[in-house]
Design a protein around this motif. Sequence first.
Motif, short mmCIF file in Angstrom:
data_model
loop_
_atom_site.label_atom_id
_atom_site.label_comp_id
_atom_site.label_asym_id
_atom_site.label_seq_id
_atom_site.Cartn_x
_atom_site.Cartn_y
_atom_site.Cartn_z
N ILE A 1 0.85 -1.20 0.00
CA ILE A 1 0.00 0.00 0.00
C ILE A 1 0.88 1.24 0.00
O ILE A 1 0.58 2.25 -0.62
CB ILE A 1 -0.92 -0.02 1.24
N ASP A 2 2.04 1.18 0.71
CA ASP A 2 2.92 2.34 0.78
C ASP A 2 3.51 2.67 -0.59
O ASP A 2 3.80 3.82 -0.89
CB ASP A 2 4.06 2.06 1.77
N THR B 1 -5.88 3.22 0.73
CA THR B 1 -4.84 4.15 1.17
C THR B 1 -5.28 4.86 2.45
O THR B 1 -4.52 4.98 3.41
CB THR B 1 -4.54 5.19 0.08
N HIS B 2 -6.54 5.35 2.48
CA HIS B 2 -7.06 6.01 3.69
C HIS B 2 -6.97 5.07 4.89
O HIS B 2 -6.57 5.47 5.98
CB HIS B 2 -8.52 6.42 3.48
N ALA C 1 -8.25 4.17 -3.40
CA ALA C 1 -8.05 5.31 -2.52
C ALA C 1 -8.53 5.00 -1.11
O ALA C 1 -7.94 5.44 -0.12
CB ALA C 1 -8.79 6.53 -3.07
N SER D 1 2.11 1.91 -3.62
CA SER D 1 1.15 2.06 -4.71
C SER D 1 0.80 3.52 -4.92
O SER D 1 0.81 4.31 -3.98
CB SER D 1 -0.14 1.29 -4.38
N SER D 2 0.48 3.86 -6.15
CA SER D 2 0.01 5.21 -6.44
C SER D 2 -1.50 5.12 -6.57
O SER D 2 -2.03 4.90 -7.65
CB SER D 2 0.63 5.71 -7.75
N MET D 3 -2.21 5.26 -5.42
CA MET D 3 -3.66 5.02 -5.39
C MET D 3 -4.39 6.34 -5.44
O MET D 3 -4.31 7.12 -4.50
CB MET D 3 -4.03 4.24 -4.14
N HIS E 1 0.39 -3.81 4.45
CA HIS E 1 0.75 -2.63 5.26
C HIS E 1 0.79 -3.04 6.71
O HIS E 1 -0.02 -3.86 7.17
CB HIS E 1 -0.28 -1.51 5.06
N SER F 1 -11.80 6.07 7.10
CA SER F 1 -11.75 5.96 5.64
C SER F 1 -12.73 6.92 4.97
O SER F 1 -12.70 7.11 3.77
CB SER F 1 -12.04 4.53 5.21
#
Length: 367
Positions: free
Chosen positions: A3-4, A17-18, A14, A6-8, A41, A190
């Motif tokens: 997750i760190d 990521t939240h 997204a 990735s370009s989400m 993560h 989230s």
Amino acid sequence: MSIDESSMIESPLAELTHIALSLDALNCAALLVSRSGTIAHVNPRFCESVVRARQALVGSDLTELYPAGESRDSVRRMLSAFGEFREAEFFLPLPDGHHLPVLISSRPVGKSSVLSEYAVVTMIDISRQKRAEQQLLQQNKRLGELSDLVLHQSKALREYADALELRVQQRTSELHDAHMETIYILGIASDARDADTGEHVRRLKRMSQLLAEAMGVPPPEAERIGYSAVLHDVGKIHTPDRILKKPGPLTADERAEMQEHTLAGERILKPSPYFVQASRIARSHHENWDGSGYPDGLRETDIPFEARIVHLVDVFDALIHPRIYKPAWDREAALDEIVKNRAVMFDPIAVDTFIELERSGQIERNP
């Protein structure tokens, strides 16, 4: 890919990521794991607990942390029931071979094709409780050995042992409640897509509790209403950003989709007996006194009491603070709007009580 790394940008990635970022703020060990067992993560508390660096954990197989045998098989069984909510006592393996006992809980992130492939796992250290349980067992054993010699004292000693056992049970119950709250607060986290969201729910908690007490609710129940109010919009986790962040008015279709968050919130909360009151608030906090609200068109006292309270304070707080679709209102203008909708949107008694609290400065001074 972690997750760190990735370009989400777009939902549902997204949302992952939240959630991943929210895990870092928790004061218990937590990780995001995929259906296959790959760690996506880990938060700092997890790294501290297992004495391993994040770089060494992210991307690795969760089962590989555990020694071969029954422990690893238990992890595989948990992964095989990936789509189910689970809570159990387990352990974290430490590099020196010792085990850290934990209360482990896992819940799937969501139901979409992407979100259903991940689960949030949180772990609370219960080593102190385990030591207390062991001490209690040892004390009970000694009591049994001494009972023939000190029969006249056995009753008092047994009561003391029972009290110790009750304290352990109470502490375990408190940990369980806190653990459940942590899982559901992740749902709010989230949804935290603007800077004010966290402050909004904290203000809502305080005002709901204050208004409930002023309307005659006993303080413990009023406090429960306050905490339940925090989860009123948990269903918005399923509402797309294109609607939540739209700066202009919503279309009819968008409005209908937004209104679905009340039913989604109830579905999230209702299965848990700890959140019966919160589920009623989530479903009914947009019902209006005159029956013009949603989703059920309830009117007057058919609307749950706690939902009537949260409806009023939620609207007031939204009016006096800026939103992406509007600037903040002047406080007096917001109060006029509340009074204008007395017996239209809001419970008239709740409105009268709220105005008294506001005029007396209690809402301003409430810490």
